[in-house]
Design a protein around this motif. Sequence first.
Motif, PDB file in Angstrom:
ATOM      1  N   THR A  61       0.828  -1.196   0.000  1.00 15.28           N
ATOM      2  CA  THR A  61       0.000   0.000   0.000  1.00 15.28           C
ATOM      3  C   THR A  61       0.865   1.249   0.000  1.00 15.28           C
ATOM      4  OG1 THR A  61      -1.715  -1.164   1.271  1.00 15.28           O
ATOM      5  CG2 THR A  61      -1.824   1.241   1.254  1.00 15.28           C
ATOM      6  N   TYR A  62       0.462   2.232  -0.787  1.00 18.33           N
ATOM      7  CA  TYR A  62       1.104   3.538  -0.750  1.00 18.33           C
ATOM      8  C   TYR A  62       0.397   4.380   0.307  1.00 18.33           C
ATOM      9  CZ  TYR A  62       2.631   8.200  -2.114  1.00 18.33           C
ATOM     10  OH  TYR A  62       3.149   9.471  -2.108  1.00 18.33           O
ATOM     11  N   PHE A  63       1.169   4.913   1.248  1.00 22.28           N
ATOM     12  CA  PHE A  63       0.630   5.744   2.322  1.00 22.28           C
ATOM     13  C   PHE A  63       1.143   7.177   2.171  1.00 22.28           C
ATOM     14  CE2 PHE A  63       1.176   1.470   4.109  1.00 22.28           C
ATOM     15  CZ  PHE A  63      -0.089   1.212   4.600  1.00 22.28           C
ATOM     16  N   SER A  64       0.244   8.128   2.424  1.00 23.38           N
ATOM     17  CA  SER A  64       0.656   9.532   2.444  1.00 23.38           C
ATOM     18  C   SER A  64      -0.138  10.239   3.533  1.00 23.38           C
ATOM     19  CB  SER A  64       0.409  10.195   1.086  1.00 23.38           C
ATOM     20  OG  SER A  64       1.004  11.474   1.016  1.00 23.38           O
ATOM     21  N   GLY A  65       0.546  11.066   4.329  1.00 18.58           N
ATOM     22  CA  GLY A  65      -0.128  11.755   5.413  1.00 18.58           C
ATOM     23  C   GLY A  65       0.074  11.057   6.744  1.00 18.58           C
ATOM     24  N   SER A  66      -0.655  11.520   7.755  1.00 19.14           N
ATOM     25  CA  SER A  66      -0.489  11.021   9.117  1.00 19.14           C
ATOM     26  C   SER A  66      -1.729  10.287   9.599  1.00 19.14           C
ATOM     27  CB  SER A  66      -0.187  12.181  10.069  1.00 19.14           C
ATOM     28  OG  SER A  66      -0.182  11.739  11.408  1.00 19.14           O
ATOM     29  N   LEU A  67      -1.510   9.126  10.176  1.00 20.38           N
ATOM     30  CA  LEU A  67      -2.595   8.363  10.783  1.00 20.38           C
ATOM     31  C   LEU A  67      -3.176   9.095  11.989  1.00 20.38           C
ATOM     32  CD1 LEU A  67      -4.154   5.667  10.645  1.00 20.38           C
ATOM     33  CD2 LEU A  67      -2.365   4.668  12.084  1.00 20.38           C
ATOM     34  N   GLN A  68      -2.435  10.044  12.541  1.00 14.58           N
ATOM     35  CA  GLN A  68      -2.892  10.795  13.706  1.00 14.58           C
ATOM     36  C   GLN A  68      -4.125  11.637  13.404  1.00 14.58           C
ATOM     37  OE1 GLN A  68      -1.535  10.212  16.721  1.00 14.58           O
ATOM     38  NE2 GLN A  68      -0.343   8.697  15.579  1.00 14.58           N
ATOM     39  N   SER A  69      -4.385  11.898  12.140  1.00 15.23           N
ATOM     40  CA  SER A  69      -5.558  12.695  11.780  1.00 15.23           C
ATOM     41  C   SER A  69      -6.862  11.954  12.092  1.00 15.23           C
ATOM     42  CB  SER A  69      -5.532  13.056  10.292  1.00 15.23           C
ATOM     43  OG  SER A  69      -5.844  11.929   9.491  1.00 15.23           O
ATOM     44  N   LYS A  70      -6.789  10.614  12.147  1.00 16.18           N
ATOM     45  CA  LYS A  70      -7.966   9.766  12.405  1.00 16.18           C
ATOM     46  C   LYS A  70      -8.996   9.835  11.287  1.00 16.18           C
ATOM     47  CE  LYS A  70      -6.275   8.580  16.380  1.00 16.18           C
ATOM     48  NZ  LYS A  70      -5.662   7.240  16.571  1.00 16.18           N
ATOM     49  N   LEU A  71      -8.645  10.499  10.191  1.00 20.24           N
ATOM     50  CA  LEU A  71      -9.533  10.590   9.032  1.00 20.24           C
ATOM     51  C   LEU A  71      -8.798  10.010   7.832  1.00 20.24           C
ATOM     52  CD1 LEU A  71     -10.691  14.301   9.492  1.00 20.24           C
ATOM     53  CD2 LEU A  71     -11.834  12.241  10.344  1.00 20.24           C
ATOM     54  N   TYR A 100      -5.411  10.852   6.006  1.00 24.07           N
ATOM     55  CA  TYR A 100      -4.442   9.762   5.856  1.00 24.07           C
ATOM     56  C   TYR A 100      -4.829   9.015   4.588  1.00 24.07           C
ATOM     57  CZ  TYR A 100      -1.610   5.684   7.266  1.00 24.07           C
ATOM     58  OH  TYR A 100      -0.686   4.672   7.338  1.00 24.07           O
ATOM     59  N   ALA A 101      -4.029   9.160   3.537  1.00 21.65           N
ATOM     60  CA  ALA A 101      -4.351   8.579   2.240  1.00 21.65           C
ATOM     61  C   ALA A 101      -3.715   7.208   2.090  1.00 21.65           C
ATOM     62  CB  ALA A 101      -3.876   9.495   1.112  1.00 21.65           C
ATOM     63  N   VAL A 102      -4.510   6.232   1.648  1.00 25.51           N
ATOM     64  CA  VAL A 102      -4.013   4.878   1.435  1.00 25.51           C
ATOM     65  C   VAL A 102      -4.406   4.414   0.033  1.00 25.51           C
ATOM     66  CG1 VAL A 102      -4.040   4.289   3.871  1.00 25.51           C
ATOM     67  CG2 VAL A 102      -6.054   3.842   2.517  1.00 25.51           C
TER      68      VAL A 102
END
Length: 269
Positions: A61-71, A100-102
């Motif tokens: 999976t390509y991840f971009s951003g922070s999981l801390q956003s909870k969105l 958090y983009a996946v």
Amino acid sequence: MFSAALPLLFLLLIHGGAHSVSSESEGGRKTTLGPHCTTNPPTLDPASGAGHVGKLAGFNTYFSGSLQSKLAVLLASDVYGYETPNLRKIADKVAAAGFYAVVPDFFYGEPFNPNRTDRPKDAWLKDHSPEKGFKDAKQMVRALKSKGVSKIGAAGFCWGAKAVIELTKIADVQAAVILHPSFVTADDIKGVKVPLAILSGELDRAYPPELLKQFDEILKSNKVDRFVKMFPKCSHGWTLRYNASDPAAVSRANKAHQDLLKWFTKHLK
């Protein structure tokens, strides 16, 4: 609401919907990719994007951003898969907007390759059906929720639109966007239960103005918040497979990306 950037004459509605494929896989009928689904193939780049590649629910999976956003926003690709540079650029835009983009590899390392004569499109699609994409997308949604994500949006491009529409039928996400969809019918739209934006191109013959108008009326009748827009001078795939050296093409794609971001900001934040 149905939005168009130029006057359009709506013809008599074609009830039952038009298809961007010759037929559906439901009921034993054959499913096949339309020619527009495979035009203008991108140059894949596994190192593209500002994010990183990891594993989630067993998928690369390509991840971009922070999981801390909870969105979170799940992006389901077209047939060319998660290494498409323009798709990763969209994911980076989604991340920059606070999500958090996946972008999962729903093709298990085998995106469609028009140069592989040993894997013609029907054989490839048999192993990578939109229905399987939906099952895989459900796994991704569960995995995101297990990590503490409170709200999830999903965006589907061409092939990925069908998987996303299926998620909306079971309300597994809070909002969705489909861009130049394939496989999606009027019957599918009748089952949508969450806010939905539909972005289509004027020159995409599989989804003409009268069908987009029908989709809009179905969503309105079912009291689903919706945004249905047809972009002028745009062919199927214009948000992903555009010519980066053509300023007009880039501008049209960017407008669609902004509509996507506005929709998720409205319904997830």
